[in-house]
Enzyme design. Structure first.
Site, PDB file in Angstrom:
ATOM      1  N   SER A  22      11.966   5.675   0.361  1.00  0.00           N
ATOM      2  CA  SER A  22      10.944   6.560   0.931  1.00  0.00           C
ATOM      3  C   SER A  22      11.431   7.997   1.097  1.00  0.00           C
ATOM      4  CB  SER A  22      10.500   6.023   2.294  1.00  0.00           C
ATOM      5  OG  SER A  22       9.576   6.905   2.901  1.00  0.00           O
ATOM      6  N   LEU A  23      10.525   8.936   0.816  1.00  0.00           N
ATOM      7  CA  LEU A  23      10.791  10.346   1.063  1.00  0.00           C
ATOM      8  C   LEU A  23      10.361  10.779   2.461  1.00  0.00           C
ATOM      9  CD1 LEU A  23       9.661  11.977  -2.308  1.00  0.00           C
ATOM     10  CD2 LEU A  23      11.986  11.484  -1.541  1.00  0.00           C
ATOM     11  N   LYS A  73       0.656  -3.039   7.338  1.00  0.00           N
ATOM     12  CA  LYS A  73      -0.418  -2.161   7.825  1.00  0.00           C
ATOM     13  C   LYS A  73      -1.560  -2.900   8.524  1.00  0.00           C
ATOM     14  CE  LYS A  73       0.227   1.746   4.714  1.00  0.00           C
ATOM     15  NZ  LYS A  73      -0.431   2.658   3.762  1.00  0.00           N
ATOM     16  N   ASN A  94      -1.304   3.091   9.709  1.00  0.00           N
ATOM     17  CA  ASN A  94      -0.074   3.592   9.097  1.00  0.00           C
ATOM     18  C   ASN A  94       0.721   4.486  10.041  1.00  0.00           C
ATOM     19  OD1 ASN A  94      -1.574   6.012   9.008  1.00  0.00           O
ATOM     20  ND2 ASN A  94      -0.647   6.627   7.080  1.00  0.00           N
ATOM     21  N   GLY A 136      -4.226  -1.940   2.969  1.00  0.00           N
ATOM     22  CA  GLY A 136      -4.496  -0.883   3.938  1.00  0.00           C
ATOM     23  C   GLY A 136      -4.726   0.474   3.319  1.00  0.00           C
ATOM     24  N   ALA A 137      -3.867   0.887   2.387  1.00  0.00           N
ATOM     25  CA  ALA A 137      -4.018   2.199   1.761  1.00  0.00           C
ATOM     26  C   ALA A 137      -5.288   2.258   0.930  1.00  0.00           C
ATOM     27  CB  ALA A 137      -2.803   2.521   0.898  1.00  0.00           C
ATOM     28  N   ARG A 158      -7.389  -8.904  -6.908  1.00  0.00           N
ATOM     29  CA  ARG A 158      -7.242 -10.338  -7.118  1.00  0.00           C
ATOM     30  C   ARG A 158      -7.963 -11.099  -6.014  1.00  0.00           C
ATOM     31  NH1 ARG A 158      -1.022 -11.221  -6.927  1.00  0.00           N
ATOM     32  NH2 ARG A 158      -1.283  -9.588  -5.376  1.00  0.00           N
ATOM     33  N   GLY A 257       1.532   9.863  -6.274  1.00  0.00           N
ATOM     34  CA  GLY A 257       1.299   9.683  -4.854  1.00  0.00           C
ATOM     35  C   GLY A 257       1.996  10.679  -3.943  1.00  0.00           C
TER      36      GLY A 257
END
Length: 288
Positions: A22-23, A73, A94, A136-137, A158, A257
């Site tokens: 992660s950034l 999330k 989040n 969630g996103a 799915r 993203g």
């Protein structure tokens, strides 16, 4: 960082797995330093099985809050005291804010995605979007897009545990906004081809494309992607997923993203600190 840490430094976390890529820690810690704020942001490998203990640690350690990412999330909802109106509508969180032991869940993914498109000079207001994902996103993106004025949403997923969540999302959008939303099984490739053909943008809002699935793409037939189509991916590590590579080869405009990550982070930053993130400064660090 060591020059800033002291006995009064306030901790903020990030709980997800996998998360070491992660950034977000770089983004937030650089923003704290730039503004001279006495906070520190750390990433923790926390999945569903450890989440209850992680949330309790926010209270026990007096943390200001935490970001929450996959796969936590939705699971996190039952561990919180309150939800913002947006988080309640989306059914996912989040960002957690700790106010004297009272934990409130927020969702900033949807606004982050839309601001990221705007930053990339992409407007989808009044247009149709085909999107893959129902977590969630994805849910936050769909609801925010509908609220902002996207005309139509074709959602593919799915038939797993998230499919019912997608059914709820579609129902909510159709009842409460002017957007028309329809849900399809992602295994129906002909339907996916049909919906993409009439869309202005195709968005991958799943984890396919990031570790450990970095060599995979939900789109395997590049002829689905015409050159007029914008192709977006919520994945930002790697910065160019297999999907985006295929899209570029077809002449499509692509958006990764990073913009979404930046703008959702800016919203969380303000919830924790009451200050605006120095977005231009952070963008320069992350994008260059």
């Amino acid at each position: 960082m060591t020059e800033r840490l002291n006995g009064h430094t306030i901790l903020i976390g990030l709980m997800a797995t996998p998360i070491r890529h992660s950034l977000s820690p770089t983004m937030h810690n650089e923003a704290f330093a730039k503004l001279g704020l006495d906070y520190a942001y750390l990433a923790f490998e926390v999945g569903n099985n450890q989440l209850a203990d992680g949330i309790q640690a926010i209270r026990a350690l007096g943390m200001r809050g935490s970001n929450i990412s996959m796969p936590n999330k939705q699971v996190v909802l039952s561990h919180l005291d309150k939800l913002s109106p947006a988080a309640e509508m989306v059914g996912a969180v989040n960002t957690i804010v700790n106010d004297d032991g009272v934990l409130t869940g927020h969702i900033t993914d949807g606004t982050g995605f839309m601001r990221g498109l705007q930053q990339a000079d992409v407007s989808i207001i009044g247009e149709k979007m085909t999107i893959c994902g129902a977590g969630g996103a994805a849910t936050a993106i769909c609801i925010q897009a509908a609220l902002d004025g996207v005309k139509e949403l074709a959602i593919f997923n799915r038939k797993d545990d998230f499919y019912k969540n997608a059914e709820r999302t579609v129902s909510m959008i159709n009842e409460k906004t002017d957007c028309k939303a329809t849900l399809y099984d992602i295994t129906d490739e002909e339907q996916l081809r049909k919906e993409i053909a009439t869309s202005a943008i195709f968005t991958n809002a799943t984890g396919v494309g990031m570790k450990p699935l970095q060599e995979e793409s939900l789109i395997t037939d590049p002829t689905m992607l015409r050159k007029e189509l914008v192709v977006a991916d919520v994945v930002y590590v790697p910065s160019e997923t297999k999907l985006l590579k295929l899209a570029k080869e077809q002449g499509c405009k692509t958006v990764n993203g990073l913009g979404m990550m930046l703008w959702q982070g800016a919203a969380a930053f303000e919830l924790w600190t009451g200050e605006e993130m120095p977005v231009d400064y952070i963008r320069e660090l992350l994008f260059n």
